[in-house]
Design a protein around this motif. Structure first.
Motif, mmCIF file in Angstrom:
data_model
loop_
_atom_site.group_PDB
_atom_site.id
_atom_site.type_symbol
_atom_site.label_atom_id
_atom_site.label_comp_id
_atom_site.label_asym_id
_atom_site.label_seq_id
_atom_site.Cartn_x
_atom_site.Cartn_y
_atom_site.Cartn_z
ATOM 1 N N ASN A 1 30.433 22.743 13.630
ATOM 2 C CA ASN A 1 30.065 23.750 11.891
ATOM 3 C C ASN A 1 30.622 22.776 9.884
ATOM 4 N N LEU A 2 30.759 21.300 10.348
ATOM 5 C CA LEU A 2 31.376 20.558 9.611
ATOM 6 C C LEU A 2 30.433 19.804 9.317
ATOM 7 N N ASP A 3 30.777 19.164 7.396
ATOM 8 C CA ASP A 3 29.345 18.253 6.897
ATOM 9 C C ASP A 3 29.533 17.437 7.447
ATOM 10 N N LEU A 4 28.791 15.670 7.235
ATOM 11 C CA LEU A 4 29.014 15.150 7.947
ATOM 12 C C LEU A 4 30.567 13.921 7.878
ATOM 13 N N LYS A 5 30.914 14.599 6.331
ATOM 14 C CA LYS A 5 32.153 13.342 5.970
ATOM 15 C C LYS A 5 33.588 14.638 6.595
ATOM 16 N N THR A 6 33.813 15.978 6.479
ATOM 17 C CA THR A 6 34.716 16.586 7.086
ATOM 18 C C THR A 6 34.297 16.398 8.954
ATOM 19 N N GLY A 7 33.572 16.329 9.345
ATOM 20 C CA GLY A 7 33.529 16.029 10.191
ATOM 21 C C GLY A 7 34.402 14.512 10.723
ATOM 22 N N LYS A 8 33.765 13.632 10.279
ATOM 23 C CA LYS A 8 34.152 12.509 10.436
ATOM 24 C C LYS A 8 35.932 12.698 10.354
ATOM 25 N N GLU A 9 35.999 13.459 9.637
ATOM 26 C CA GLU A 9 38.278 13.136 8.873
ATOM 27 C C GLU A 9 38.536 14.302 10.301
ATOM 28 N N ILE A 10 37.800 15.406 10.373
ATOM 29 C CA ILE A 10 38.177 15.931 12.166
ATOM 30 C C ILE A 10 38.718 15.310 13.507
ATOM 31 N N ILE A 11 37.295 14.249 13.495
ATOM 32 C CA ILE A 11 36.960 12.798 14.797
ATOM 33 C C ILE A 11 37.892 12.485 14.902
ATOM 34 N N ASN A 12 38.430 11.428 13.518
ATOM 35 C CA ASN A 12 39.680 10.768 13.297
ATOM 36 C C ASN A 12 41.265 11.117 13.372
ATOM 37 N N LEU A 13 40.883 12.542 13.198
ATOM 38 C CA LEU A 13 42.386 13.261 13.173
ATOM 39 C C LEU A 13 42.478 13.346 14.702
ATOM 40 N N LEU A 14 41.312 13.982 15.096
ATOM 41 C CA LEU A 14 41.672 14.553 16.583
ATOM 42 C C LEU A 14 42.047 12.823 17.402
ATOM 43 N N ARG A 15 40.738 11.908 16.686
ATOM 44 C CA ARG A 15 41.655 11.054 18.161
ATOM 45 C C ARG A 15 42.800 9.964 16.705
ATOM 46 N N GLU A 16 43.047 10.394 16.517
ATOM 47 C CA GLU A 16 44.595 9.894 15.909
ATOM 48 C C GLU A 16 45.620 10.317 16.797
ATOM 49 N N MET A 17 45.520 11.916 17.065
ATOM 50 C CA MET A 17 46.274 12.877 17.443
ATOM 51 C C MET A 17 46.178 11.959 19.415
ATOM 52 N N ASN A 18 45.040 11.795 19.132
ATOM 53 C CA ASN A 18 45.182 11.411 21.146
ATOM 54 C C ASN A 18 46.236 10.379 21.248
ATOM 55 N N LYS A 19 46.135 9.579 20.208
ATOM 56 C CA LYS A 19 46.587 8.237 20.130
ATOM 57 C C LYS A 19 48.720 8.288 20.166
ATOM 58 N N GLU A 20 48.488 8.937 19.594
ATOM 59 C CA GLU A 20 49.943 9.073 18.588
ATOM 60 C C GLU A 20 50.892 10.648 20.416
ATOM 61 N N LYS A 21 50.554 11.257 20.420
ATOM 62 C CA LYS A 21 50.832 12.093 21.146
ATOM 63 C C LYS A 21 50.255 12.030 22.683
ATOM 64 N N CYS A 22 49.540 11.355 23.032
ATOM 65 C CA CYS A 22 49.154 10.933 24.258
ATOM 66 C C CYS A 22 48.735 11.820 25.161
ATOM 67 N N VAL A 23 47.650 12.437 23.764
ATOM 68 C CA VAL A 23 47.413 13.700 24.869
ATOM 69 C C VAL A 23 45.484 13.878 24.914
ATOM 70 N N SER A 24 45.176 14.219 26.523
ATOM 71 C CA SER A 24 43.902 14.353 27.185
ATOM 72 C C SER A 24 42.909 15.494 26.141
ATOM 73 N N ILE A 25 41.410 14.289 24.939
ATOM 74 C CA ILE A 25 40.982 15.688 24.017
ATOM 75 C C ILE A 25 38.877 15.669 25.075
ATOM 76 N N ILE A 26 39.188 16.768 25.059
ATOM 77 C CA ILE A 26 37.773 16.086 25.948
ATOM 78 C C ILE A 26 37.028 16.697 24.898
ATOM 79 N N THR A 27 36.009 16.792 24.355
ATOM 80 C CA THR A 27 35.164 17.018 23.415
ATOM 81 C C THR A 27 33.821 17.853 24.149
#
Lengths: 243, 213
Positions: A176-202
């Motif tokens: 439900n997000l535009d291209l740019k915001t979507g990218k930001e969210i994806i990057n945020l998820l990736r960041e959290m994934n690295k930082e907290k070592c949590v598995s992310i399944i999308t």
């Protein structure tokens, strides 16, 4: 880092009854998802993405086969244990954000912690910290409808992280997000994934997601068509973005 | 180890937070809260006014002047039976109204309920939230209804019999009636919410979220 499997499915099948005709949505899925991995499940609509996704999230039980989350067979769990699993082990992110509209961002993030037994003060502090880490430190007291889509999804990510889960399940998080915001969210998820070592399944058909995934699972008609590692994907993304 | 795991596996919704959430829900869906509360209020006001009227009559018969008491005592049994029917019917309508409004509220909030379940809410948390809300409707509606019922009847009898009313005012009976009405109103409100609360608690989270209203 030890390569523990956090999610394992063995021969998972799922069929729904459409009137009297059984509809086989999943026809035997075997996957293993490791701790700290970032997985994208891709596939056309109707390929069984969401069904598989619900299965992994303990929202639905398979007709056949087994789903192990953190080495626990979810078919063996009673309602209470399932709720506990959802509360502590899994964080959910939805396409439509699904924040509770009557609560502020802060309270939305606090909710799973309250369920998890944290005191209100502790929950408030942690919630504030999480919202800051997703870049919403200034807007903690806003209601969801006073936030933009991207900001709402950030709140949802903070909420998913509330109880330090082992897995975050994101069902079309950028749908439900535009291209740019979507990218930001994806990057945020990736960041959290690295930082907290949590598995992310999308589960997604957003091709931007490929760029950050460790592995991509392609689903078609209820079976795994192929699994691709990171290296093989990057070329494809180039193609897509060139369009 | 197993023991330890059991202790860790606690899920809770402290009453304070539950009350907070219910209050917020009522504020946001104020219109619906008003409708439910009003329906209880009217039912209970009717019940209380009938009972207060009977109390006044009885008091007049026992303690009032001869000419009034003989007039009143004639067909009191038949009147009481008819009133009983009317009151039961009005309370029945009131409870059906509550069930209907609460069911609508469940449908409207299915996504919210599904989300809460994904976050680890137990079925009983959901039931608790709905019952708390209904308890509040019931209490407010029946307290207001009881007061309105007694006041109305006092005014009616005041107009009819004048100051005599205050000499024979059946305080004890009326206080008892008011308490009974409040209890009954609250009870009915909670009973009316039971079925909708059960339905909402039994919804599968995946399905509840998918449902679009």
């Amino acid at each position: 880092m030890a390569k523990e499997a956090i999610v394992r499915t063995i021969g998972v099948k799922k069929s729904f009854m459409l009137g009297k005709v059984p509809l086989h949505v999943l026809k035997g899925i075997d996957i293993e998802i490791l701790k700290g991995e970032y997985i994208s499940i891709m596939g056309p609509s109707g390929s069984g993405k969401t069904t598989l996704f619900n299965m992994i999230g303990g929202l639905d039980k398979p007709s056949e086969g087994k789903v192990y989350i953190d080495e626990v067979d979810i078919a063996q769990l009673d309602a209470y244990e399932l709720a506990w699993l959802r509360c502590r082990k899994i964080g959910y992110i939805f396409q439509t954000f699904n924040l509770i509209p009557v609560m502020s961002a802060l309270e939305n993030v606090m909710l799973p912690m309250i369920f998890g037994g944290l005191s209100t003060d502790d929950a408030r502090n942690k919630s504030r910290m999480l919202l800051e880490s997703v870049g919403l430190g200034e807007r903690v007291n806003h209601k969801p409808l006073e936030l933009s889509g991207g900001q709402q999804q950030r709140v949802a990510i903070a909420r998913a992280l509330a109880n330090d889960p082992a897995i975050i399940l994101a069902d079309e998080p950028t749908g439900n997000l535009d291209l740019k915001t979507g990218k930001e969210i994806i990057n945020l998820l990736r960041e959290m994934n690295k930082e907290k070592c949590v598995s992310i399944i999308t589960a997604t058909h957003d091709l931007k997601m490929l760029d950050v995934s460790d592995r991509v699972i392609w689903l078609r008609d209820g079976i795994i068509e192929r699994v691709e590692d990171r290296e093989n994907i990057t070329i494809k993304v180039g193609e897509v973005e060139g369009e | 180890m197993a023991e330890q795991k059991k202790i860790e596996k606690q899920l809770s919704l402290p009453l304070k937070n539950a009350v907070q959430m219910s209050v917020r829900n009522m504020k946001v869906r104020f219109g619906r809260a008003i409708i439910i509360t009003t329906s209880i209020l009217l039912g209970i006001a009717f019940l209380t006014s009938v009972r207060a009227g009977n109390a006044f009559n009885m008091s007049l018969i026992l303690n009032g002047p001869e000419e009034i008491s003989s007039l009143l005592a004639v067909d009191i049994a038949e009147v009481n039976a008819r009133q009983g029917w009317l009151v039961s019917l009005s309370l029945l309508v009131c409870i059906v109204g509550i069930i209907n409004a609460m069911l609508m509220s469940v449908t409207e909030r299915s996504k919210e309920i599904g989300t809460m379940k994904c976050l680890g809410a137990l079925d009983k948390f959901i039931v608790e939230l709905f019952l708390l809300e209904s308890l509040a409707h019931g209490l407010i509606g029946s307290i207001a209804g009881a007061i309105i019922g007694v006041l109305t009847m006092t005014v009616v009898y005041l107009i009819q019999y004048g100051g005599l009313i205050f000499q024979i005012f059946p305080t004890v009976v009326i206080v008892k009636d008011v308490l009974f009405s409040i209890l009954l109103g609250t009870f009915l409100a909670v009973v009316g919410a039971l079925y909708p609360a059960y339905i909402s608690a039994k919804m599968e989270p995946a399905e509840a979220i998918r449902r679009e209203v």
